[in-house]
Write an enzyme that holds these catalytic residues in place. Structure first.
Site, PDB file in Angstrom:
ATOM      1  N   GLU A  92       0.814  -1.221   0.000  1.00  0.00           N
ATOM      2  CA  GLU A  92       0.000   0.000   0.000  1.00  0.00           C
ATOM      3  C   GLU A  92       0.845   1.267   0.000  1.00  0.00           C
ATOM      4  OE1 GLU A  92      -2.835  -0.278   3.206  1.00  0.00           O
ATOM      5  OE2 GLU A  92      -3.808  -2.060   2.357  1.00  0.00           O
ATOM      6  N   THR A 188       0.385   1.507  10.512  1.00  0.00           N
ATOM      7  CA  THR A 188       0.414   1.213   9.078  1.00  0.00           C
ATOM      8  C   THR A 188       0.517   2.482   8.238  1.00  0.00           C
ATOM      9  OG1 THR A 188      -2.010   1.208   8.998  1.00  0.00           O
ATOM     10  CG2 THR A 188      -0.922  -0.920   9.337  1.00  0.00           C
ATOM     11  N   ALA A 205      -8.271  -0.008  16.857  1.00  0.00           N
ATOM     12  CA  ALA A 205      -9.587   0.192  17.477  1.00  0.00           C
ATOM     13  C   ALA A 205     -10.480  -1.041  17.376  1.00  0.00           C
ATOM     14  CB  ALA A 205     -10.286   1.403  16.862  1.00  0.00           C
ATOM     15  N   THR A 261      -8.653   5.738  16.839  1.00  0.00           N
ATOM     16  CA  THR A 261      -7.261   5.759  16.394  1.00  0.00           C
ATOM     17  C   THR A 261      -7.083   6.618  15.144  1.00  0.00           C
ATOM     18  OG1 THR A 261      -7.722   3.638  15.313  1.00  0.00           O
ATOM     19  CG2 THR A 261      -6.558   3.587  17.416  1.00  0.00           C
ATOM     20  N   ASP A 326     -18.377   1.203  12.260  1.00  0.00           N
ATOM     21  CA  ASP A 326     -16.993   1.271  11.782  1.00  0.00           C
ATOM     22  C   ASP A 326     -16.854   2.340  10.702  1.00  0.00           C
ATOM     23  OD1 ASP A 326     -14.286   0.705  11.507  1.00  0.00           O
ATOM     24  OD2 ASP A 326     -14.596  -0.930  10.098  1.00  0.00           O
ATOM     25  N   LYS A 353     -15.828   6.867   5.245  1.00  0.00           N
ATOM     26  CA  LYS A 353     -16.495   5.581   5.068  1.00  0.00           C
ATOM     27  C   LYS A 353     -18.013   5.697   5.009  1.00  0.00           C
ATOM     28  CE  LYS A 353     -13.616   1.839   6.893  1.00  0.00           C
ATOM     29  NZ  LYS A 353     -13.592   0.796   7.954  1.00  0.00           N
ATOM     30  N   CYS A 633     -10.832 -15.836  13.394  1.00  0.00           N
ATOM     31  CA  CYS A 633     -10.133 -16.398  12.229  1.00  0.00           C
ATOM     32  C   CYS A 633     -10.499 -15.721  10.915  1.00  0.00           C
ATOM     33  CB  CYS A 633     -10.429 -17.892  12.093  1.00  0.00           C
ATOM     34  SG  CYS A 633     -10.229 -18.844  13.610  1.00  0.00           S
TER      35      CYS A 633
END
Length: 714
Positions: A92, A188, A205, A261, A326, A353, A633
């Protein structure tokens, strides 16, 4: 430490060879900055031939005035050189180009430097991020780039360090741990550097942390200030802005951190001396758990203006009060001066978002206008005076107790992928996505020390083994490149892709916007019409944004290619079935007019057959395993155990046939150095066995689905 030199393939024209041979030197400087290196005035004004900061300039417009490559000749763009990378995960990074050298970061927070013309690797740096730290990330072990100041580069590492490197040698100058390593923080994003202050945020977060952003002295690494985005427990907040925020929270929010965050976007206005940061989602997502379902929860999902010298709060604008989906506001922040209502206004623009495009007065934080740029069902619009969303009551799933299929979903209408701006056309280009998400309140949720802590049941909305449902989900999920008029708040044109994920953007003075996509293509579009004028098959999905630079009279376009990120890990395997999983081939690719370099033949992507052992478990095990899989997972191995091609597809793994071996890996952590940590501190052996039985059950379901499709001639 210096890694082995990567293999570089190049094709250089005779003219370029003469320049490199020393006959007069380079006629263009490739971002020449002088002996003192990078400073603020250079980042504000250029040089046009380089790329000195994450968004090229502090306003983050990602526009380069270079025009040698233009609409008339872009059809002649070819590969100049490329370099293979040693990290087969999501790439990225935005490259920096300074003094004729191109600098990139890769997955696992590694750094490489190359001669920008020949592709010769000059040095490489590996911060040796422990593999077991991968479990702390929501969305792959990615890194988005470097900061530069003076003759140093600055790197945020996935495991929470800020490292200064000597730009010429790649050797470490200083390192500072900028997070509490006992908690699931990651880094990141790319640092920004303002007046000798290196500014860095963090992520986590989804897992359960408290957000903040920190400034460090560029020379010494000394911490200068820290700005928290959400309040501590009542009575522990000294700063007035946090005392004010405290009134908008309820319950014992601080015990899980609260979230907020600052994991990506920043922009800076040197005239106003204001740093703008984007603040992320709540922790947990579910506001019913986080804050008793009450309050705006400042400063979640907000744009906040602060003084970069001191970290002093100035103003904020909250895009999603009481965030519970989110819906971060960490997406790209861009500054511009636009004529609105007959006068020029200093504005800030963002497409977060939540699906609305915002134009805000960057002096005061005043809302100017906003309009949805994708279909939105969680709100019916924005209040025209305040910009506050007019919510659909059904969207607050924790209040109704019923699932809500939200559009946009948790992946967002626009994620981290950078936008770009064309000042001539006065258009913002948005790499948007149209994708829904099923929000099921997790009625049995409790905080765990590891894994997602969202308060949303990730298993309840998993994709069923139903061909029609999957086909419908795939059809409804799209990526779109949108040209948006920010003054009129309307779309000018769009390009549609058959998958939600499409890459970051670059706009140039040649009237072009460049973008990669998950269909293994780099492309150039006309900024005025959206017509595709050039494309190149790059053998892997591209999510990173390109840059452009000029050296020796030649303009180049560079991009770091390599499929990865959240769409390749979590839902990608289910909603992108039309072309199958996308292979990760991580490379730095550099193009120029007349480039003749060739990529080697693409390796054939061969999936292991679905040949699972017989299911011998119980319905109770499947139910238990589905919940545990969804929470712990699925974020890496795919929704409903359908892998996206980046990490192992457990349905096809031989490990599921061996109960003891499965326990050794999942319970004991036998593969932790590869990123597969043990889960003994979170799950009992019988719960891990339930996950194995769930995966076997799913594999048998999908095998039957495949066989039915073949029998039906599909």
């Amino acid at each position: 430490m210096v890694a082995k030199r990567s293999k570089v393939w190049l094709a250089v024209t005779a003219g370029a060879c003469l320049v490199l041979a020393g006959c007069g030197g380079r006629t263009d400087d490739g971002g020449k900055v002088g002996a003192d290196g990078v400073n603020g005035s250079l980042i504000v004004k250029g040089p046009d031939s380089g790329w000195l900061s994450y968004g090229r300039t502090y306003d983050e417009q990602r526009f380069s005035p270079l025009s040698d490559i233009n609409r008339d000749n872009v059809k002649n763009l070819g590969l100049a050189w490329f370099s293979d990378l040693d990290t087969a995960r999501g790439q990225e990074s935005t490259p920096l180009v300074i003094d004729g050298t191109i600098y990139i970061t890769t997955a696992w927070s590694k750094v490489r430097a190359y001669d920008a013309v020949t592709g010769k690797e000059l040095w490489a740096f590996d911060p040796e991020v422990p593999g077991e730290s991968g479990v702390k990330g929501c969305c792959d072990v990615v890194n988005r780039g470097l900061g530069a100041w003076g003759n140093k580069l600055y790197l945020g590492t996935f495991d929470g360090r800020l490292i200064a490197l000597d730009r010429k040698t790649g050797k470490e100058v200083w390192s500072a741990v900028t997070v509490d390593r006992s908690k699931p923080y990651t880094i990141t994003g790319a640092p920004r550097v303002i007046d000798g202050k290196v500014i860095i945020g963090n992520g986590g977060a989804e897992m359960g942390v408290r957000g903040y952003i920190t400034a460090y002295d560029a020379d010494t690494g000394k911490q200068l200030w820290r700005f928290y985005t959400v309040p501590d427990a009542p009575g522990k907040n000294a700063e007035q802005y946090l005392k004010d925020a405290e009134k908008t929270w309820h319950g014992e929010y601080w015990k899980q951190g609260g979230g907020g965050t600052v994991w990506d976007s920043m922009a800076y206005d040197p005239e106003l001396d204001l740093l703008y940061i984007g603040v992320g989602n709540g922790s947990p997502w579910n506001q019913g758990i986080r804050s008793e379902g009450k309050g705006d929860n400042l400063y979640l999902s907000s744009i906040v203006a602060i003084r970069p010298k001191t970290g002093e709060y100035v103003w904020h604008f909250q895009t999603t009060p009481g965030e519970t989906w989110d819906f971060t506001a960490t997406q790209h922040i861009m500054l511009a001066d636009l004529e609105i209502g007959g006068k020029v206004r200093k504005v800030l623009m963002q497409a977060p978002k939540n699906g609305f495009f915002y134009v805000i007065d960057r002096k005061t934080g005043e809302f100017i206008s906003g309009k949805n740029f994708v279909p939105v069902n969680w709100a019916t619009g924005l209040d025209p005076k305040t910009g506050r969303p007019i919510e659909n009551p059904e969207s607050r799933y924790y209040k109704t107790g019923e699932p809500f299929i939200g559009s946009p979903g948790a992946g967002g209408a626009h994620s981290w992928h950078p936008m770009a701006f064309d000042p001539k056309e006065k258009l913002v280009f948005i790499p948007a996505q149209i994708a829904a998400f099923p929000y099921f309140p997790d009625k049995n949720w409790k905080h765990e020390a590891k894994g997602f802590n969202t308060g949303v049941d990730m298993s309840a909305g998993s994709m069923p083994a139903d061909a029609k449902v999957r086909a419908g989900a795939e059809k409804a999920t799209k990526g779109v490149l949108i040209a948006w008029d920010p003054v009129a708040q309307k779309e000018r044109w769009r390009v549609t892709f058959p998958s939600a994920n499409n890459g970051g953007l670059l706009a140039t003075g040649g009237g072009l916007v460049f973008q990669g996509n998950m269909k293994s293509e780099m492309a150039a579009y006309a900024t005025d019409t959206g017509a595709k004028l050039w494309s190149y098959p790059v053998q892997t999905g591209v999510v990173a944004p390109p840059v452009t630079y000029k050296v020796g009279g030649t303009q180049y376009v560079a991009v770091v290619a390599g499929w990865g990120g959240i769409w390749a890990l979590a839902p990608g395997g289910v909603i992108s079935q039309s072309g199958g999983p996308v292979r990760n081939i991580s490379r730095l690719l550099v193009f120029r007019l007349g480039g003749t370099a060739k990529l080697p033949p693409a390796p054939k992507l061969e999936e292991l057959p679905l040949d699972p052992p017989a299911f011998t478990g119980t319905a109770e095990q499947v139910a238990t395993g589905a919940y545990r899989y969804g929470r712990y997972c699925g974020t890496c191995h795919g929704d409903a155990a359908v892998g996206g091609g980046l990490l192992p597809d457990l349905r096809r793994s031989g490990l599921i046939a061996d109960k003891a071996a499965f326990q050794t890996v999942v319970h004991d952590g036998a593969l932790k150095s590869n990123g597969m940590v043990g889960w003994s501190d979170v799950m009992k052996p019988e719960e891990i066995e339930a996950i194995r039985q769930y995966v076997i059950h799913r594999a048998n379901e999908d095998k039957a689905l495949e066989q039915a499709g073949k029998a039906g001639g599909k």
